[in-house]
Enzyme design. Structure first.
Site, PDB file in Angstrom:
ATOM      1  N   HIS A 218     -25.715  61.322  49.503  1.00  0.00           N
ATOM      2  CA  HIS A 218     -25.077  62.462  50.164  1.00  0.00           C
ATOM      3  C   HIS A 218     -23.708  62.759  49.551  1.00  0.00           C
ATOM      4  O   HIS A 218     -23.402  63.911  49.192  1.00  0.00           O
ATOM      5  CB  HIS A 218     -24.940  62.138  51.655  1.00  0.00           C
ATOM      6  CG  HIS A 218     -24.235  63.170  52.464  1.00  0.00           C
ATOM      7  ND1 HIS A 218     -24.896  64.083  53.247  1.00  0.00           N
ATOM      8  CD2 HIS A 218     -22.909  63.427  52.629  1.00  0.00           C
ATOM      9  CE1 HIS A 218     -24.017  64.856  53.871  1.00  0.00           C
ATOM     10  NE2 HIS A 218     -22.804  64.475  53.510  1.00  0.00           N
ATOM     11  N   GLU A 219     -22.868  61.731  49.437  1.00  0.00           N
ATOM     12  CA  GLU A 219     -21.512  61.944  48.927  1.00  0.00           C
ATOM     13  C   GLU A 219     -21.513  62.393  47.472  1.00  0.00           C
ATOM     14  O   GLU A 219     -20.708  63.235  47.069  1.00  0.00           O
ATOM     15  CB  GLU A 219     -20.685  60.667  49.088  1.00  0.00           C
ATOM     16  CG  GLU A 219     -20.436  60.252  50.514  1.00  0.00           C
ATOM     17  CD  GLU A 219     -19.696  61.304  51.313  1.00  0.00           C
ATOM     18  OE1 GLU A 219     -18.969  62.119  50.722  1.00  0.00           O
ATOM     19  OE2 GLU A 219     -19.871  61.329  52.545  1.00  0.00           O
ATOM     20  N   HIS A 222     -21.939  66.030  47.086  1.00  0.00           N
ATOM     21  CA  HIS A 222     -20.693  66.795  47.118  1.00  0.00           C
ATOM     22  C   HIS A 222     -20.000  66.762  45.755  1.00  0.00           C
ATOM     23  O   HIS A 222     -19.516  67.794  45.268  1.00  0.00           O
ATOM     24  CB  HIS A 222     -19.746  66.227  48.176  1.00  0.00           C
ATOM     25  CG  HIS A 222     -20.190  66.429  49.585  1.00  0.00           C
ATOM     26  ND1 HIS A 222     -20.672  67.625  50.060  1.00  0.00           N
ATOM     27  CD2 HIS A 222     -20.207  65.570  50.647  1.00  0.00           C
ATOM     28  CE1 HIS A 222     -20.968  67.502  51.351  1.00  0.00           C
ATOM     29  NE2 HIS A 222     -20.698  66.265  51.722  1.00  0.00           N
TER      30      HIS A 222
END
Length: 313
Positions: A218-219, A222
């Protein structure tokens, strides 16, 4: 409102709360103006560098790369007692990254995430990760409060240029599991641009529901230029990607389905850029894969990735 997956709250490094039902939130939730500014800058960079802002046309003309191999430097922070990772844990995390971004992540025995067969199980983003080094640093302040000491940590440990992913593990906290830097922010703040995740979120970690390595997935999304699927709620432009349906609120747990906006399509509850349990998250969309490669072409293609290699000890 779920607790933070990537925000700046922190907790005690040595224990873990029971009964967590919502994914800790992250600090990467944007205002509508911030999101529009990032999309506008991407459009401008593509037009300036490639003569068009049409991502699909650029991909068809092979101006945007079909495949991206990301050099990865892993920095393990520890206070001397907690945080040290085995090489097996490191290798499992890298395998989860490659399986998730390659569309090959599925549930194994007991619900554990595993890299599936070589045949894709879902959309392949065209991104893979190459582990170029691992180092271990003992520093109780950095380990316990990585957000507060981020500038010091990156100045001391980061290796490579904008084209290298520096991933740090530490005791991020109970109200958030990690935080990241978007490509636009890294461009504006030379020397910044890494990803920090809680060491307990790695495969086999101790965070209930969030210990299959998908916080890093997920990170890093980004870092590669993706927004949350619930950005802007039901308002245009959402997350700026056509094939992720509008979503008004983050997903909690793993519902069979939810439909929180009047626009067509149910909420993308299984998307890696939502907030569901690790057991619920399993896919990116083709549009997200294209956006990642567009962001790479705009911000990181050709970026230097030199710097001394870390080593595992």
């Amino acid at each position: 409102m779920p607790a933070a997956r990537d925000s700046a709250a922190r907790g005690s490094a040595g224990r873990d709360p029971a009964g967590r039902t919502a994914r800790p939130a992250d600090g990467d939730v944007l205002t509508p103006d911030q999101l529009r500014a990032m999309l506008s800058e991407l459009t401008g960079l593509l037009r300036t560098r490639y003569g068009s802002s049409d991502e699909r046309a650029l991909a068809a003309a092979h101006r945007i790369p079909d495949r991206v191999v990301v050099p990865l430097r892993l920095h393990v922070l520890t206070d001397g007692r907690y945080g040290r990772l085995s090489r097996t844990a490191v290798d499992r995390q890298v395998a989860v990254l490659n399986a998730a971004y390659g569309g090959r992540l599925s549930s194994g025995p007991g619900g554990a995430m595993r890299s599936a067969s070589r045949a894709p199980q879902g959309p392949d983003t065209g991104v893979s990760f190459r582990l170029d080094g691992v180092d271990v640093t003992t520093n109780a302040q950095w380990f316990g409060k990585p957000h507060d000491h981020r500038a010091e940590i990156e100045a001391a440990l980061a290796r490579g240029g904008y084209g290298t992913l520096n991933l740090y593990t530490a005791a991020v906290g109970f109200e958030m599991l990690g935080f990241s830097t978007f490509p636009k922010w890294a461009r504006e703040r030379p020397g910044a641009g890494g990803v920090v995740v809680d060491y307990r979120s790695l495969p086999g970690g101790t965070f209930p529901h969030f210990n299959r390595g998908l916080t890093a997935v997920h990170e890093i999304g980004h870092w590669l230029g993706l927004f949350h699927t619930f950005e802007n709620g039901c308002q245009s432009p959402g997350d700026g990607i056509d094939d992720t349906p509008d979503e008004s609120v983050p997903t909690i747990g793993c519902p069979a389905s939810k439909d929180s906006c009047p626009a067509p399509g149910t909420d993308p509850v299984h998307n890696f850029m939502d907030y569901g349990f690790d057991s619920c998250m399993r896919e990116f969309t083709p549009g997200q894969g294209l956006r990642i490669r567009s962001m790479w072409a705009a911000y990181r293609l050709g970026a230097a990735s030199s710097g001394r290699k870390g080593r595992y000890r």
